[in-house]
Design an enzyme around this catalytic site. Structure first.
Site, PDB file in Angstrom:
ATOM      1  N   HIS A  51       0.809  -1.219   0.000  1.00 25.99           N
ATOM      2  CA  HIS A  51       0.000   0.000   0.000  1.00 25.99           C
ATOM      3  C   HIS A  51       0.846   1.274   0.000  1.00 25.99           C
ATOM      4  CE1 HIS A  51      -3.927   1.532  -0.190  1.00 25.99           C
ATOM      5  NE2 HIS A  51      -4.510   0.727   0.678  1.00 25.99           N
ATOM      6  N   ASP A  97      -2.530   1.721  -4.764  1.00 21.35           N
ATOM      7  CA  ASP A  97      -3.817   2.028  -4.153  1.00 21.35           C
ATOM      8  C   ASP A  97      -4.916   1.222  -4.841  1.00 21.35           C
ATOM      9  OD1 ASP A  97      -2.880   4.031  -2.306  1.00 21.35           O
ATOM     10  OD2 ASP A  97      -2.587   5.340  -4.044  1.00 21.35           O
TER      11      ASP A  97
END
Length: 445
Positions: free
Chosen positions: A416, A420
């Protein structure tokens, strides 16, 4: 290797650029054994691969300096050999001593020595040096068909070259393909090969060790398992994981593979794997969304131009991650060859350090053991791990009608820091599009 008088030092070599330490898993030779140059002398475990270490000289093993299970740095002296010119081997010396004893004692001792020698020779005949294996692989030769003239009947490079010159190697290719065709179960042609029994150096977690105390018994932590634990801890500690999934209709893909699998196996000598189609779809999606093919550094995000796919190959006790190099340059047939060859090398403990280096994104297959949804840990320091689950028949709604289709879940674990939800959703949709676009007319070559 350095030499002092008649003693020869065998040192821990640099197995790969990033490898600075290794663990001695198992000694294949013991003090008093004769060792030929390039003959495997021990098994070494690194954080990347388990490999046999060939001797850099010919001689008799005099002393082992590093015990099994010990971790050493590059350049550490592992053992000492005695130059064969310095004296006869223990077996020859023992034989000469027995000549002065009674005829009955001599006969008995010679018989015992012959028995031990025969057992040692039989055990070593199927051990091939890296140079022999490489030459055999280059010419697609089954080494079990080559007569060895080396010590104990071992196959040497000269034996392989003579076998090639005789023209017998061309006859071995269809024979090997026939053996694969007869032996290949359905699982071989499915996303990946079913797990088999792990290499002997790894203890099964179900194997009983020691005394049962309070309803428990201890299983020693093998170096391979310790390395896996360290790598997994590093991944989940440093990488903020996230997860997502799409459902894919692969009915047309199932029909395509069913159409070609038998003729492909007969022609190519390897199974036509579902995983090759998935890998091709992964390549196409990665080209469209290259951020999935990246790694994180504190200064920048490094995007890899080439697509080298790490292929997770598991057994009951451990996992290897060999790499399909330049997957973006290969067709489905070529990917099937690479998948089969790397999987077989992993399961037979024959991966080299180069086989497991350079991966830029991981493809995992839990469908081989029936899983339909999983959340794998990312292979450090990559950004993504794509998992292909089990193909199952399910009722689905198509144009307001219920139909039975072959469905599969494709899961994605992502870093992350780099990725995204939007880009990962598009990436998975592209994989879905590629997999659903296959039909019976798709060219696999």
């Amino acid at each position: 290797m350095s030499e002092t008088n008649t003693s020869i030092q065998i040192v821990m070599p640099k197995l790969a650029e990033s490898v600075v330490t290794a663990t001695v898993a198992k000694w294949l030779k013991q003090p008093g054994d004769f060792v030929e140059e390039y003959e495997p002398i021990c098994e070494m475990i690194t954080d990347k691969v388990t490999a046999e270490l060939p001797s850099t000289a010919t001689g008799t093993l005099k002393e082992i300096l590093v015990e099994e299970g010990d971790t050493v740095e590059v350049g550490t002296v592992l053992c000492m050999l005695v130059d064969e010119a310095a004296g006869s081997t223990p077996a020859v010396a023992d034989s000469s001593k027995q000549d002065v004893q009674s005829s009955t004692s001599t006969a008995t001792t010679k018989s015992d020595v012959a028995s031990v020698t025969t057992k040692q020779d039989s055990a070593m005949k199927k051990r091939y040096s890296p140079a022999v294996r490489k030459l055999a692989d280059e010419h697609d030769i089954d080494l079990s068909l080559v007569t060895g003239t080396g010590m104990g009947g071992r196959v040497t490079r000269k034996d392989v070259k003579q076998y090639i010159a005789s023209g017998a190697s061309s006859a071995s290719i269809p024979r090997r393909r026939e053996e694969i065709i007869q032996a290949a179960p359905e699982a071989m042609a499915s996303p990946t090969v079913e797990p088999t029994q792990v290499q002997s150096v790894v203890q099964s977690p179900t194997e009983h060790h020691g005394e049962v105390i309070d309803g428990q018994y201890e299983v020693p932590i093998h170096p391979i398992r310790r390395i896996i634990a360290e790598r997994m801890k590093q991944s989940v500690t440093e990488i903020p994981h996230a997860w997502t999934m799409v459902e894919v209709d692969v009915t047309n893909l199932v029909q395509l593979r069913s159409k070609h699998k038998q003729t492909f196996l007969e022609k190519e000598g390897v199974p036509l794997s579902y995983l090759a189609f998935v890998m091709k779809a992964l390549v196409q999606a990665t080209k469209k969304y290259p951020m999935l093919n990246a790694t994180w550094s504190e200064e920048s995000i490094k995007v890899n131009k080439d697509v080298h796919i790490s292929l997770a190959v598991g057994t009951d006790d451990t996992v290897s991650v060999p790499v399909v190099k330049h997957a973006d340059r290969k067709n489905i047939a070529g990917l099937s060859h690479d998948i089969y060859e790397l999987t077989m090398k992993a399961r037979s403990n024959k991966l080299s350090p180069s086989d497991v280096q350079g991966g830029t994104i991981t493809l995992n297959n839990t469908g081989s053991f029936g899983a339909i949804m999983s959340q794998p840990i990312i292979t450090y320091p990559q950004a993504a791990n794509v998992t292909f689950e089990s193909i199952v028949k399910r009722p689905v709604v198509i144009d307001d009608m219920i139909a039975i289709r072959h469905m599969v879940n494709v899961c994605l674990s992502l870093d992350h820091r780099i990725l995204d939800g939007v880009i990962c959703g598009k990436f998975l949709q592209e994989i879905k599009h590629q997999l659903e676009s296959y039909d019976v007319n798709t060219n696999i070559f």
